[in-house]
Design a protein around this motif. Sequence first.
Motif, PDB file in Angstrom:
ATOM      1  N   VAL A  89       5.689  72.988 -37.001  1.00 42.57           N
ATOM      2  CA  VAL A  89       5.934  71.771 -36.225  1.00 42.57           C
ATOM      3  C   VAL A  89       7.380  71.331 -36.378  1.00 42.57           C
ATOM      4  O   VAL A  89       7.933  71.336 -37.481  1.00 42.57           O
ATOM      5  CB  VAL A  89       4.988  70.648 -36.708  1.00 42.57           C
ATOM      6  N   ALA A 115       9.715  68.666 -36.939  1.00 45.05           N
ATOM      7  CA  ALA A 115       9.518  67.336 -37.530  1.00 45.05           C
ATOM      8  C   ALA A 115      10.645  66.356 -37.225  1.00 45.05           C
ATOM      9  O   ALA A 115      10.692  65.261 -37.764  1.00 45.05           O
ATOM     10  CB  ALA A 115       9.372  67.471 -39.044  1.00 45.05           C
ATOM     11  N   ILE A 170       9.298  62.952 -35.659  1.00 45.60           N
ATOM     12  CA  ILE A 170       7.958  62.509 -36.051  1.00 45.60           C
ATOM     13  C   ILE A 170       8.064  61.505 -37.187  1.00 45.60           C
ATOM     14  O   ILE A 170       8.615  61.801 -38.251  1.00 45.60           O
ATOM     15  CB  ILE A 170       7.081  63.693 -36.510  1.00 45.60           C
ATOM     16  N   TYR A 197       4.932  62.613 -27.784  1.00 47.38           N
ATOM     17  CA  TYR A 197       3.963  62.734 -28.866  1.00 47.38           C
ATOM     18  C   TYR A 197       3.092  63.980 -28.702  1.00 47.38           C
ATOM     19  O   TYR A 197       2.659  64.589 -29.676  1.00 47.38           O
ATOM     20  CB  TYR A 197       3.045  61.501 -28.909  1.00 47.38           C
ATOM     21  N   ALA A 219       2.339  69.409 -30.541  1.00 47.33           N
ATOM     22  CA  ALA A 219       1.045  69.926 -30.989  1.00 47.33           C
ATOM     23  C   ALA A 219       0.166  70.323 -29.809  1.00 47.33           C
ATOM     24  O   ALA A 219      -1.047  70.218 -29.864  1.00 47.33           O
ATOM     25  CB  ALA A 219       0.340  68.881 -31.844  1.00 47.33           C
ATOM     26  N   SER A 238       2.655  67.418 -40.301  1.00 51.38           N
ATOM     27  CA  SER A 238       1.682  67.918 -39.327  1.00 51.38           C
ATOM     28  C   SER A 238       0.493  66.974 -39.222  1.00 51.38           C
ATOM     29  O   SER A 238      -0.012  66.700 -38.121  1.00 51.38           O
ATOM     30  CB  SER A 238       1.186  69.314 -39.732  1.00 51.38           C
ATOM     31  N   SER A 298       0.556  63.791 -39.894  1.00 53.58           N
ATOM     32  CA  SER A 298       1.039  62.582 -39.223  1.00 53.58           C
ATOM     33  C   SER A 298       1.036  62.761 -37.708  1.00 53.58           C
ATOM     34  O   SER A 298       0.697  61.844 -36.954  1.00 53.58           O
ATOM     35  CB  SER A 298       2.458  62.249 -39.690  1.00 53.58           C
ATOM     36  N   LEU A 299       1.391  63.966 -37.273  1.00 56.80           N
ATOM     37  CA  LEU A 299       1.386  64.258 -35.844  1.00 56.80           C
ATOM     38  C   LEU A 299      -0.041  64.185 -35.280  1.00 56.80           C
ATOM     39  O   LEU A 299      -0.268  63.643 -34.198  1.00 56.80           O
ATOM     40  CB  LEU A 299       1.980  65.647 -35.602  1.00 56.80           C
TER      41      LEU A 299
END
Length: 447
Positions: free
Chosen positions: A141, A143, A146, A245, A249, A403, A405-406
Motif C-alpha cells: 500500500v 502510505a 493515508i 480513499y 485498496a 493497511s 487504517s486504510l
Amino acid sequence: MKSSQNGKKLAIKMVIALVCGLITGFGCIALREHLLSSGQTELWTTINNVFFQDITAEGATSAIGIFYIVGQLFVNALQLIIVPMVFVSIVLAICVVTDTKKLGRISSKTILTFFITTVCALIFAGVIGSVVYHMGAFNAVDATNIAIKEGTVGTNPLSIVMSIVPNNFVSALTNNGGVLAIVFLAVSVGLAMNQLKEKTKTVKKLFIELSDIISVCLSFVINKFAPIAIFCLLTRTFAAYGIDYLMPALAYVITVVIALFAYLFIAYPLYLMIMAKLNPKPFMKKMAKVALFGFSTSSSAATLPLNKQTTVEELGVSDQIASFTLPLGMTINMDGTAIMQVIAAIFVAASSGYDVTFTSMAVIAVLALIASIGTPAAPGAGAVILFTILTGMGYTNDAALLSYSLILAINRPIEMLLTSLNVVGDASTSVIVAKKENMLDEKVYHS
C-alpha cells in the motif's frame, strides 16, 4: 396474503429508495470531486455541513446534518426495539415448548447449521484470498496520503465467553451490544416459566401483550419511515467518500465484493436445496427487502425486526423457531463478517511484507471464526474486531497498521454488503431448522 402484499409494497418502496439513494450518492461524489479539484472547498464544506455532517463529531457544533439526523433517528428507533423484542420473543418461544427434548433439538440444529455455514464461508474466503494473493494483486500500500486511524486494543477472542453470563440483570437489559447476555437471560427465564407452568400464566400473558405492542411499534416504524431513512443513509454514506480513499485498496474492495456476492447468490440457495430440500427462489425473492434494509443500515441488530417479520409472515417459519434462531444468529452467525475478515487479514499481510502460507491462513480462519462470534451487530464492528485477528497473527509493523487504517477508512460500503449476507444467513438457518422440525408452513413459503 395480506402480509405478503404488504411485504411486496414495502420491498418496492425500498428498491426505489435504494436506487434514488445510490444515484444521489454517486452524484454527490462527483460534485464533491469537482468542487475540491476546482478549488471550491468552502462550498463543499457548506454543503456537507448542511446535509451530511455527523453533528456529534468534534468541531461540528454549527453543522446541521439533515441526512445524518434522519438516518440516526431511524436507526435509534429500531435499536430501541431490539432488547425488549429479543428478550420477550425468546422467553415466549421457550416457555410454550412442552417438550424439552424438542427445545434441545432446535438449539443443537440451529448452532450446528450456523457452524457449518460459517466454516464454509471461511474456507471459501481462504480460497478466494489465496488466489488473489498468488496473482500478486495485493501489492504494498502507498502510505503517502493515508492518515493513521485509531483501531482498538487487541483482546483475547475467548473473552466473549465471559460476557454470556451477566453479573447484573438490569444492566444486561440496558446494553444493545450484549445480545448474548440477553439471550442467556431470556432462555433462563423461559425455562423457569416452562417448569412452573400455570403458576406463571399472568407473567406469560404480560409477555404476550408486550410482544403485541412491540409488533405494532415495529410495523409503524418500518412501514412509514424505512424508505425515507434508507435514502438518507445511502446518500450520506456515498457522499462522504472520495475517490482518493478507494483507489489504494481497489484490489481488496473488488475481491471482497465479488466474494460476498458469490456467497450470497450461490451458497445460500445451495444450503436451502441440500439441507431443507426447498426451492430457493421464493426465499431469495422475499428476502430481497431484508437484504436491502441490512445494506442500508449496515447493522444486523437494526435489521432484526424486519427480518423476523419477513421470516414468520412471508416465509412461513414458526414464530417459536424465528424467535430463537434470529436473535442468536444476529450475535454468533456472521458469514459475511468472517469472509471480510479473512480476506482483509490476507490483504494486510501481503501488502505489509508478511508471507501468507497455508498454515497462516488456517490460523486466520480459526481466529476469524472466534472473532466473528463476538462481533457486535452494529455498523463498522467487523473492521474494528479485525484488529484482534491482526494482533493475534502478529501483523503489527508500521505497514500493517497503515493497511489496517486504510481498511477502516474505506470499509463502510463493504460493511453494508456483508450485513446483507449476515441477515440472509440468519433467515436461511431459520428456514432450514423449521423444515427439519416440521414447523415450516410450505404454503406460505411458496406463496
